[in-house]
Scaffold this motif. Sequence first.
Motif, short mmCIF file in Angstrom:
data_model
loop_
_atom_site.label_atom_id
_atom_site.label_comp_id
_atom_site.label_asym_id
_atom_site.label_seq_id
_atom_site.Cartn_x
_atom_site.Cartn_y
_atom_site.Cartn_z
N SER A 17 0.86 -1.18 0.00
CA SER A 17 0.00 0.00 0.00
C SER A 17 0.89 1.23 0.00
O SER A 17 1.86 1.29 0.76
N ILE A 18 0.57 2.19 -0.87
CA ILE A 18 1.36 3.42 -0.97
C ILE A 18 0.43 4.60 -0.74
O ILE A 18 -0.54 4.79 -1.48
N LEU A 19 0.75 5.36 0.29
CA LEU A 19 -0.08 6.48 0.71
C LEU A 19 0.80 7.73 0.83
O LEU A 19 1.96 7.70 0.51
N GLY A 20 0.23 8.80 1.39
CA GLY A 20 1.03 10.01 1.51
C GLY A 20 0.57 10.92 2.62
O GLY A 20 -0.17 10.48 3.48
N GLY A 21 0.98 12.17 2.48
CA GLY A 21 1.36 12.94 1.31
C GLY A 21 0.58 12.47 0.10
O GLY A 21 -0.56 12.06 0.17
N ASP A 22 1.23 12.58 -1.04
CA ASP A 22 0.66 12.06 -2.28
C ASP A 22 1.75 11.40 -3.11
O ASP A 22 2.67 12.08 -3.56
N PRO A 23 1.66 10.07 -3.30
CA PRO A 23 2.68 9.37 -4.07
C PRO A 23 2.80 9.85 -5.51
O PRO A 23 3.84 9.65 -6.14
N LEU A 24 1.76 10.48 -6.03
CA LEU A 24 1.78 10.88 -7.43
C LEU A 24 2.08 12.36 -7.65
O LEU A 24 1.80 12.91 -8.71
N GLU A 25 2.70 12.98 -6.65
CA GLU A 25 3.25 14.31 -6.88
C GLU A 25 4.38 14.17 -7.90
O GLU A 25 5.06 13.15 -7.95
N LYS A 26 4.59 15.21 -8.69
CA LYS A 26 5.60 15.19 -9.74
C LYS A 26 6.97 14.76 -9.20
O LYS A 26 7.70 14.02 -9.85
N LYS A 27 7.33 15.22 -7.98
CA LYS A 27 8.63 14.89 -7.40
C LYS A 27 8.71 13.43 -6.96
O LYS A 27 9.80 12.88 -6.83
N ASN A 28 7.57 12.79 -6.68
CA ASN A 28 7.55 11.43 -6.16
C ASN A 28 7.27 10.37 -7.22
O ASN A 28 7.70 9.23 -7.09
N ALA A 29 6.53 10.74 -8.23
CA ALA A 29 5.99 9.77 -9.18
C ALA A 29 7.03 8.85 -9.82
O ALA A 29 6.81 7.64 -9.88
N PRO A 30 8.17 9.36 -10.30
CA PRO A 30 9.11 8.44 -10.96
C PRO A 30 9.58 7.30 -10.04
O PRO A 30 9.60 6.14 -10.45
N GLU A 31 9.94 7.63 -8.80
CA GLU A 31 10.41 6.58 -7.89
C GLU A 31 9.28 5.66 -7.46
O GLU A 31 9.46 4.45 -7.34
#
Length: 154
Positions: free
Chosen positions: A68-82
């Motif tokens: 499960s991946i939560l946040g914050g927001d995992p799909l922020e531009k800074k996070n999305a690639p990783e």
Amino acid sequence: MYYSDLIFADTVNGPGFRVSLFVSGCTLNCAGCFNKQAQNFRFGKPYTQETEEAILKALSGEYISGLSILGGDPLEKKNAPEVISLCQKVKALYPHQTIWMWSGRTLEEIQENPLLSPVLDVIDTLVDGRFVEELKDETLQYRGSANQRVLSLH
């Protein structure tokens, strides 16, 4: 990328026992956000190769149902690639494990964004939409407000 928490046997964020990664950083600034401190992109610890290896190893446990991946927001531009890279590795190594993701972005917003849309090929369930304080409902499973959706993608 930073993360605020990593739980190796979570029973709250998705079905079964799960490995849960709480990614730091969110620009949506939803009123009433329950995890305001995780909006800061540098909150918590740096996500390293060792962090990723620990997640992948934990997912090999026979009692683990998935990630499960939560946040914050995992799909922020800074996070999305990783985050997308991690999801692709998990699916390649553990094709029967499920991947759940929570994002303030809607499915439609993710589909329209070429940086984000590849994640839809590898996650199984998306909990989408911004938290809306006026629609807060503590009786809902896996989401905080009535506008958010739990979407099975595969």
